[in-house]
Scaffold this motif. Structure first.
Motif, mmCIF file in Angstrom:
data_model
loop_
_atom_site.group_PDB
_atom_site.id
_atom_site.type_symbol
_atom_site.label_atom_id
_atom_site.label_comp_id
_atom_site.label_asym_id
_atom_site.label_seq_id
_atom_site.Cartn_x
_atom_site.Cartn_y
_atom_site.Cartn_z
ATOM 1 N N SER A 30 0.863 -1.105 0.106
ATOM 2 C CA SER A 30 -0.040 -0.005 -0.002
ATOM 3 C C SER A 30 0.911 1.311 0.075
ATOM 4 O O SER A 30 0.672 2.194 -0.827
ATOM 5 C CB SER A 30 -1.034 0.090 1.220
ATOM 6 N N LEU A 31 2.098 1.345 0.702
ATOM 7 C CA LEU A 31 2.922 2.445 0.747
ATOM 8 C C LEU A 31 3.442 2.622 -0.581
ATOM 9 O O LEU A 31 3.853 3.567 -1.185
ATOM 10 C CB LEU A 31 3.940 2.437 1.868
ATOM 11 N N GLU A 46 2.711 1.654 -3.606
ATOM 12 C CA GLU A 46 1.516 2.030 -4.480
ATOM 13 C C GLU A 46 1.170 3.482 -4.251
ATOM 14 O O GLU A 46 0.975 4.525 -5.134
ATOM 15 C CB GLU A 46 0.389 1.131 -4.587
ATOM 16 N N GLU A 47 1.356 4.106 -3.043
ATOM 17 C CA GLU A 47 0.888 5.481 -2.677
ATOM 18 C C GLU A 47 2.078 6.225 -3.220
ATOM 19 O O GLU A 47 2.028 7.237 -3.785
ATOM 20 C CB GLU A 47 0.815 5.630 -1.091
ATOM 21 N N THR A 84 1.743 6.283 -6.828
ATOM 22 C CA THR A 84 0.548 7.323 -7.563
ATOM 23 C C THR A 84 1.215 8.681 -7.355
ATOM 24 O O THR A 84 0.847 9.528 -8.377
ATOM 25 C CB THR A 84 -0.518 7.050 -6.699
ATOM 26 N N ILE A 135 3.679 11.076 3.461
ATOM 27 C CA ILE A 135 3.538 9.912 3.724
ATOM 28 C C ILE A 135 3.959 9.272 5.014
ATOM 29 O O ILE A 135 3.549 8.503 5.809
ATOM 30 C CB ILE A 135 4.133 8.933 2.409
#
Length: 189
Positions: free
Chosen positions: A59-60, A62-63, A66, A92
Motif C-alpha cells: 500500500s505504501l 503504491e502510494e 501514484t 507519507i
C-alpha cells in the motif's frame, strides 16, 4: 465495515511492532497480545503475518507510485518536481512512520509480492533519476552524477521515519520546505 476497521487496527499494531522489533522477531501471538485479544481471533480478520506485511508495504509503495505519477506528469520545473517528491516523502512518512520502517527494513521478507514491490521501487527510482537528468539537461541542476544526487536525497528521505516522530513540534509542511531548501539548494549561503 467493522471487519475492515479491526483489520486496519491489526495492521497498524503489527506495523508498530515490526518497527520496534523487526518483522522476523514478531509473532502473531505478539500482535494479538498487543491488541488484547487471543491469537486465534486474529485469523478472523487476517490470514497471516505475511498478509499484514504485504498490506503495509504494497500500500505504501503504491502510494509513492501514484504520487510520483502525478508529479512527473505535471508541467512544473524539474526543481519543483524534486521539491514535490520531498513533500511526498514527508507526507507519507508523517502519516505512517511505522509502516515506513517496514517498507525500508522488511521488504525483503515479502514472499509472493516481492517481485511486484521491486518493480514499483525500480520504476520509482528510474522516474526520480529521469527528473534529475532532465534538470541537468535544462541547466536547472548542477552537472554532477545524477545517481549520487538521487542517492543523497533518497538516503535522507528514506530515514525520515526515524526522525519525524521526535519532531511533533514541526508540521509536515515546515519539514518538507526545510528539506527542500537543504536538499535542493544546499547549505551554501
Amino acid at each position: 465495515m467493522k471487519l475492515e476497521t479491526r483489520k486496519h487496527e491489526i495492521i497498524k499494531t503489527a506495523a508498530k511492532l515490526f518497527k520496534e522489533k523487526g518483522y522476523s522477531a514478531v509473532t502473531m501471538r505478539d500482535i494479538a497480545t498487543a491488541m488484547g485479544i487471543k491469537a486465534a481471533s486474529l485469523y478472523n480478520h487476517i490470514s497471516s503475518k505475511q498478509e499484514i506485511l504485504k498490506e503495509i508495504i504494497i500500500s505504501l509503495a503504491e502510494e509513492f507510485t501514484t504520487g510520483m505519477e502525478l508529479i512527473v506528469n505535471s508541467n512544473n520545473s524539474n526543481l519543483d518536481k524534486l521539491s514535490q517528491i520531498i513533500t511526498l516523502h514527508v507526507t507519507i512518512t508523517t502519516n505512517n512512520t511505522s509502516g515506513m520502517a517496514s517498507l525500508n527494513n522488511d521488504w525483503m521478507h515479502l514472499e509472493d509480492q516481492l517481485e511486484y514491490y521491486l518493480e514499483l521501487r525500480n520504476n520509482y527510482e528510474k522516474t526520480f533519476l529521469s527528473i534529475i537528468n532532465q534538470g541537468i539537461k535544462s541547466s536547472e541542476i548542477k552537472k554532477v552524477n545524477p545517481e549520487i544526487i538521487m542517492f543523497s536525497m533518497l538516503s535522507t528521505l528514506r530515514s525520515l521515519y526515524l526522525w519525524i516522530p521526535n519532531k511533533e513540534d514541526s508540521s509536515a509542511n515546515v519539514i518538507a520546505n526545510n528539506l527542500s531548501a537543504i536538499l535542493i539548494q544546499g547549505i551554501n549561503k
